[in-house]
Scaffold this motif. Sequence first.
Motif, PDB file in Angstrom:
ATOM      1  N   ILE A 175      48.854  38.391  73.255  1.00 42.27           N
ATOM      2  CA  ILE A 175      47.875  37.842  74.189  1.00 42.27           C
ATOM      3  C   ILE A 175      48.493  36.569  74.756  1.00 42.27           C
ATOM      4  O   ILE A 175      48.770  35.623  74.006  1.00 42.27           O
ATOM      5  CB  ILE A 175      46.544  37.497  73.489  1.00 42.27           C
ATOM      6  N   PRO A 176      48.745  36.505  76.078  1.00 44.19           N
ATOM      7  CA  PRO A 176      49.320  35.299  76.679  1.00 44.19           C
ATOM      8  C   PRO A 176      48.223  34.277  76.974  1.00 44.19           C
ATOM      9  O   PRO A 176      47.123  34.623  77.415  1.00 44.19           O
ATOM     10  CB  PRO A 176      49.951  35.821  77.972  1.00 44.19           C
ATOM     11  N   LEU A 177      48.535  33.013  76.720  1.00 44.88           N
ATOM     12  CA  LEU A 177      47.582  31.928  76.908  1.00 44.88           C
ATOM     13  C   LEU A 177      48.229  30.782  77.671  1.00 44.88           C
ATOM     14  O   LEU A 177      49.450  30.580  77.585  1.00 44.88           O
ATOM     15  CB  LEU A 177      47.091  31.427  75.542  1.00 44.88           C
ATOM     16  N   ILE A 178      47.410  30.031  78.392  1.00 47.93           N
ATOM     17  CA  ILE A 178      47.885  28.849  79.110  1.00 47.93           C
ATOM     18  C   ILE A 178      47.206  27.632  78.500  1.00 47.93           C
ATOM     19  O   ILE A 178      45.980  27.590  78.362  1.00 47.93           O
ATOM     20  CB  ILE A 178      47.545  28.925  80.610  1.00 47.93           C
ATOM     21  N   VAL A 179      48.015  26.663  78.105  1.00 48.25           N
ATOM     22  CA  VAL A 179      47.517  25.404  77.567  1.00 48.25           C
ATOM     23  C   VAL A 179      47.897  24.328  78.576  1.00 48.25           C
ATOM     24  O   VAL A 179      49.070  24.196  78.941  1.00 48.25           O
ATOM     25  CB  VAL A 179      48.141  25.102  76.185  1.00 48.25           C
ATOM     26  N   ARG A 180      46.902  23.566  79.045  1.00 48.35           N
ATOM     27  CA  ARG A 180      47.145  22.524  80.046  1.00 48.35           C
ATOM     28  C   ARG A 180      46.724  21.168  79.492  1.00 48.35           C
ATOM     29  O   ARG A 180      45.664  21.045  78.880  1.00 48.35           O
ATOM     30  CB  ARG A 180      46.378  22.829  81.330  1.00 48.35           C
ATOM     31  N   LEU A 181      47.554  20.170  79.723  1.00 47.54           N
ATOM     32  CA  LEU A 181      47.300  18.795  79.288  1.00 47.54           C
ATOM     33  C   LEU A 181      47.249  17.911  80.523  1.00 47.54           C
ATOM     34  O   LEU A 181      48.207  17.870  81.291  1.00 47.54           O
ATOM     35  CB  LEU A 181      48.411  18.332  78.336  1.00 47.54           C
ATOM     36  N   SER A 182      46.124  17.202  80.724  1.00 47.76           N
ATOM     37  CA  SER A 182      45.971  16.349  81.906  1.00 47.76           C
ATOM     38  C   SER A 182      46.567  14.963  81.661  1.00 47.76           C
ATOM     39  O   SER A 182      46.796  14.566  80.514  1.00 47.76           O
ATOM     40  CB  SER A 182      44.494  16.215  82.292  1.00 47.76           C
ATOM     41  N   ARG A 183      46.751  14.243  82.716  1.00 43.95           N
ATOM     42  CA  ARG A 183      47.275  12.868  82.619  1.00 43.95           C
ATOM     43  C   ARG A 183      46.311  11.959  81.871  1.00 43.95           C
ATOM     44  O   ARG A 183      46.676  10.873  81.431  1.00 43.95           O
ATOM     45  CB  ARG A 183      47.588  12.329  84.015  1.00 43.95           C
ATOM     46  N   MET A 184      45.039  12.384  81.706  1.00 40.75           N
ATOM     47  CA  MET A 184      44.038  11.617  80.966  1.00 40.75           C
ATOM     48  C   MET A 184      43.960  12.055  79.498  1.00 40.75           C
ATOM     49  O   MET A 184      43.134  11.564  78.749  1.00 40.75           O
ATOM     50  CB  MET A 184      42.659  11.767  81.620  1.00 40.75           C
ATOM     51  N   GLY A 185      44.814  12.999  79.103  1.00 45.09           N
ATOM     52  CA  GLY A 185      44.829  13.465  77.719  1.00 45.09           C
ATOM     53  C   GLY A 185      43.842  14.582  77.434  1.00 45.09           C
ATOM     54  O   GLY A 185      43.619  14.939  76.282  1.00 45.09           O
ATOM     55  N   GLU A 186      43.267  15.186  78.479  1.00 45.88           N
ATOM     56  CA  GLU A 186      42.339  16.306  78.320  1.00 45.88           C
ATOM     57  C   GLU A 186      43.147  17.592  78.153  1.00 45.88           C
ATOM     58  O   GLU A 186      44.079  17.851  78.900  1.00 45.88           O
ATOM     59  CB  GLU A 186      41.447  16.416  79.561  1.00 45.88           C
ATOM     60  N   LEU A 187      42.756  18.401  77.178  1.00 44.93           N
ATOM     61  CA  LEU A 187      43.449  19.652  76.903  1.00 44.93           C
ATOM     62  C   LEU A 187      42.533  20.828  77.250  1.00 44.93           C
ATOM     63  O   LEU A 187      41.366  20.840  76.876  1.00 44.93           O
ATOM     64  CB  LEU A 187      43.833  19.741  75.430  1.00 44.93           C
ATOM     65  N   ASP A 241      48.725  16.722  88.189  1.00 43.28           N
ATOM     66  CA  ASP A 241      48.259  15.891  87.075  1.00 43.28           C
ATOM     67  C   ASP A 241      48.312  16.598  85.724  1.00 43.28           C
ATOM     68  O   ASP A 241      47.797  16.073  84.738  1.00 43.28           O
ATOM     69  CB  ASP A 241      46.803  15.456  87.333  1.00 43.28           C
ATOM     70  N   TRP A 242      48.904  17.767  85.673  1.00 42.80           N
ATOM     71  CA  TRP A 242      48.878  18.589  84.450  1.00 42.80           C
ATOM     72  C   TRP A 242      50.273  18.963  83.967  1.00 42.80           C
ATOM     73  O   TRP A 242      51.150  19.244  84.765  1.00 42.80           O
ATOM     74  CB  TRP A 242      48.103  19.882  84.715  1.00 42.80           C
ATOM     75  N   LEU A 243      50.431  18.990  82.654  1.00 46.95           N
ATOM     76  CA  LEU A 243      51.579  19.633  82.010  1.00 46.95           C
ATOM     77  C   LEU A 243      51.082  21.001  81.565  1.00 46.95           C
ATOM     78  O   LEU A 243      50.014  21.105  80.964  1.00 46.95           O
ATOM     79  CB  LEU A 243      52.056  18.854  80.787  1.00 46.95           C
ATOM     80  N   GLU A 244      51.837  22.045  81.865  1.00 40.73           N
ATOM     81  CA  GLU A 244      51.433  23.394  81.481  1.00 40.73           C
ATOM     82  C   GLU A 244      52.370  23.955  80.414  1.00 40.73           C
ATOM     83  O   GLU A 244      53.589  23.807  80.504  1.00 40.73           O
ATOM     84  CB  GLU A 244      51.424  24.338  82.684  1.00 40.73           C
ATOM     85  N   PHE A 245      51.754  24.618  79.458  1.00 44.55           N
ATOM     86  CA  PHE A 245      52.465  25.259  78.359  1.00 44.55           C
ATOM     87  C   PHE A 245      52.018  26.718  78.285  1.00 44.55           C
ATOM     88  O   PHE A 245      50.888  27.044  78.638  1.00 44.55           O
ATOM     89  CB  PHE A 245      52.144  24.572  77.031  1.00 44.55           C
ATOM     90  N   ALA A 246      52.897  27.585  77.828  1.00 47.72           N
ATOM     91  CA  ALA A 246      52.560  28.990  77.600  1.00 47.72           C
ATOM     92  C   ALA A 246      52.528  29.210  76.088  1.00 47.72           C
ATOM     93  O   ALA A 246      53.431  28.782  75.372  1.00 47.72           O
ATOM     94  CB  ALA A 246      53.588  29.904  78.245  1.00 47.72           C
ATOM     95  N   ALA A 247      51.463  29.853  75.621  1.00 45.47           N
ATOM     96  CA  ALA A 247      51.325  30.155  74.200  1.00 45.47           C
ATOM     97  C   ALA A 247      51.065  31.650  74.050  1.00 45.47           C
ATOM     98  O   ALA A 247      50.659  32.313  75.006  1.00 45.47           O
ATOM     99  CB  ALA A 247      50.177  29.348  73.595  1.00 45.47           C
ATOM    100  N   SER A 248      51.300  32.175  72.849  1.00 45.41           N
ATOM    101  CA  SER A 248      51.020  33.596  72.619  1.00 45.41           C
ATOM    102  C   SER A 248      50.626  33.844  71.172  1.00 45.41           C
ATOM    103  O   SER A 248      51.175  33.250  70.248  1.00 45.41           O
ATOM    104  CB  SER A 248      52.220  34.463  72.986  1.00 45.41           C
ATOM    105  N   VAL A 249      49.649  34.733  71.029  1.00 45.70           N
ATOM    106  CA  VAL A 249      49.263  35.259  69.724  1.00 45.70           C
ATOM    107  C   VAL A 249      49.693  36.727  69.751  1.00 45.70           C
ATOM    108  O   VAL A 249      49.335  37.464  70.672  1.00 45.70           O
ATOM    109  CB  VAL A 249      47.749  35.127  69.481  1.00 45.70           C
TER     110      VAL A 249
END
Length: 180
Positions: free
Chosen positions: A147-159, A130-138
Motif C-alpha cells: 500500500i503506497p502512502l504519502i507523508v507530508r511535513l509542512s514548514r510549520m511542523g504539521e504532518l 511549503d511541504w517536504l514529501e515522503f513516500a512510505a509503504s506497508v
Amino acid sequence: MALTGCLVLTLMACGGKKQSDVIITERVEAQKPQGPVSLQPYDDSRDVNWIGKKYHVNIHRQPSDSLPKVKDEMGQEFVDNLITMEVLRSDGSRFYSRKFTKKDFEKYLDDDYRATGILEGFVFDKADGDWLEFAASVCHPQTDEYIPLIVRLSRMGELTIQRDSQMDTNAIEEETEDEE
C-alpha cells in the motif's frame, strides 16, 4: 478357424491386463517456517533545499522485536520495522523528528494489511512549496504487494498522511521518451 482362435486369444490376453492405479511420485513436504525474518536496517541521509534554506533529512529503518510480529499464509513470522525520520536545520538544530510504526498508517490500510503487513519503506521524495514529501509503504513481506502512502511535513511542523492513489508514471514516460 485356427487363425481366428489365435486372434481371439491374443485380443483376450491384451484386453485382460489390468491398469495399475498406483502412481509413484516423490512426497513433497511443505516447508516449515523458520525463525522470524527481518529486513536489513536501512539508512538514508541527504541535504535538501527547502523554502530558501538548506535542511538535512535522515531516515533510519530498524527491525523491532518490541512490535507485534506478523505471519504469512505459510505461518512464516516476520519482524515489523520502526522508522525514524529526522529533519535538521543547516545549523544542526532539530526542526522535526518522529518515529513511525505500522500503527501510524492503520487507518489507510485494509484488514489484511493491518494483520499481515509490515512497514517496509520510507524515503524522501521532494520539496514542494511549503511541504517536504515522503513516500512510505506497508507491504506483505517478501512480495511485491504493498500500500503506497504519502507523508507530508509542512514548514510549520504539521504532518499529514494519505494513501497514494497516483501511479508513478515518470519512469514509464522516461522510457517511452528514450525509445522515440
